[in-house]
Structures are given as structure tokens and as C-alpha cells.
Design a protein around this motif. Structure first.
Motif, PDB file in Angstrom:
ATOM      1  N   LEU A   8       0.825  -1.208   0.000  1.00 48.11           N
ATOM      2  CA  LEU A   8       0.000   0.000   0.000  1.00 48.11           C
ATOM      3  C   LEU A   8       0.852   1.248   0.000  1.00 48.11           C
ATOM      4  CD1 LEU A   8      -2.711  -1.108   2.541  1.00 48.11           C
ATOM      5  CD2 LEU A   8      -2.902  -0.969   0.071  1.00 48.11           C
ATOM      6  N   HIS A  10       0.493   5.419   0.452  1.00 51.19           N
ATOM      7  CA  HIS A  10      -0.393   6.469   0.948  1.00 51.19           C
ATOM      8  C   HIS A  10       0.466   7.696   1.153  1.00 51.19           C
ATOM      9  CE1 HIS A  10      -3.023   8.307   4.195  1.00 51.19           C
ATOM     10  NE2 HIS A  10      -3.835   8.166   3.176  1.00 51.19           N
ATOM     11  N   LEU A  37      -8.669  -0.887   0.378  1.00 45.78           N
ATOM     12  CA  LEU A  37      -8.730   0.544   0.073  1.00 45.78           C
ATOM     13  C   LEU A  37     -10.011   1.180   0.610  1.00 45.78           C
ATOM     14  CD1 LEU A  37      -7.323   0.586  -3.565  1.00 45.78           C
ATOM     15  CD2 LEU A  37      -6.158   1.233  -1.448  1.00 45.78           C
ATOM     16  N   LEU A  47      -4.274   6.892  -2.788  1.00 47.01           N
ATOM     17  CA  LEU A  47      -4.026   5.631  -2.108  1.00 47.01           C
ATOM     18  C   LEU A  47      -3.966   4.545  -3.171  1.00 47.01           C
ATOM     19  CD1 LEU A  47      -3.972   4.583   0.896  1.00 47.01           C
ATOM     20  CD2 LEU A  47      -6.358   3.988   0.531  1.00 47.01           C
ATOM     21  N   THR A  48      -2.909   3.727  -3.152  1.00 42.82           N
ATOM     22  CA  THR A  48      -2.733   2.685  -4.151  1.00 42.82           C
ATOM     23  C   THR A  48      -2.384   1.364  -3.486  1.00 42.82           C
ATOM     24  OG1 THR A  48      -1.968   4.266  -5.812  1.00 42.82           O
ATOM     25  CG2 THR A  48      -1.405   1.968  -6.192  1.00 42.82           C
ATOM     26  N   CYS A  49      -2.974   0.303  -3.965  1.00 44.07           N
ATOM     27  CA  CYS A  49      -2.631  -1.047  -3.539  1.00 44.07           C
ATOM     28  C   CYS A  49      -2.034  -1.763  -4.749  1.00 44.07           C
ATOM     29  CB  CYS A  49      -3.861  -1.795  -3.041  1.00 44.07           C
ATOM     30  SG  CYS A  49      -3.491  -3.468  -2.486  1.00 44.07           S
ATOM     31  N   SER A  63      -6.271   1.808  -7.328  1.00 48.96           N
ATOM     32  CA  SER A  63      -6.069   3.128  -6.723  1.00 48.96           C
ATOM     33  C   SER A  63      -7.378   3.845  -6.429  1.00 48.96           C
ATOM     34  CB  SER A  63      -5.262   4.023  -7.662  1.00 48.96           C
ATOM     35  OG  SER A  63      -3.985   3.499  -7.889  1.00 48.96           O
ATOM     36  N   GLY A  70     -13.497   6.338  -0.843  1.00 48.74           N
ATOM     37  CA  GLY A  70     -13.749   4.915  -1.012  1.00 48.74           C
ATOM     38  C   GLY A  70     -15.235   4.633  -1.151  1.00 48.74           C
TER      39      GLY A  70
END
Length: 95
Positions: A8, A10, A37, A47-49, A63, A70
Motif C-alpha cells: 500500500l 499512501h 482501500l 491511495l494505491t494497492c 487506486s 472509497g
């Protein structure tokens, strides 16, 4: 069953998943990334996973961009008392 890892990002922080988890297939791993997320409240940072496979190869990036919560992107989200990655995702912090 294949193992996937969820890294992750952030703001300027990156949390690497050293343990990963096994899933029936990639679709199940992608759903888990989306769920991770969704746990974060809307904020002013992206925010990216990044999903990695068992060989460490990046297989997908999921993302949420600034200005899109979210909740707006993926439906209802759970609320958190603290939005830091280490508290929201204790398995990434070794907890």
C-alpha cells in the motif's frame, strides 16, 4: 492456491506486505485489494494497492485518487478511528 501480496502507498509512505495470503484465484485477490482501500476515509492524498504474485511480480495496481472517497468509488466503507495504514492494516505492520 496462489499467494498474493498487497503493498500500500499512501502519500509518501509505502507499506510492503511481507506475508501475503492465499486465494482461490486472482479475482478474489483483487476483491481483497478493493476492500483494503475501502477501509480508508476520504482524504487529500492518493491511495494505491499494488498486488504482487508469489514470485514478487506486480500483477495489478488498484487506486483511489484524491477527491474520490472509497464510499464513492466502491460503495459503503467501514469507518476508522485512525486512518493510518499501520492501524488499519495490522498485518502489514507485523501485528
Amino acid at each position: 492456491m496462489p499467494r498474493f501480496f498487497f503493498d500500500l502507498s499512501h502519500g509518501g509512505d509505502v507499506y510492503h506486505d511481507a506475508r501475503g495470503d492465499t486465494f482461490k484465484d486472482f479475482a478474489q485477490a483483487k476483491a481483497t485489494a478493493l476492500d483494503l482501500l475501502r477501509r480508508f476515509p476520504a482524504g487529500d492524498r492518493d491511495l494505491t494497492c499494488t498486488i504482487r504474485d508469489g514470485f514478487g511480480r506486480s500483477v495489478a495496481n488498484v487506486s483511489i485518487k484524491s477527491g474520490i472517497s472509497g464510499r464513492e468509488a466502491f460503495g459503503p466503507q467501514s469507518s476508522l478511528q485512525d486512518d493510518t495504514l499501520s492501524k488499519a492494516l495490522p498485518f502489514l505492520a507485523g501485528g
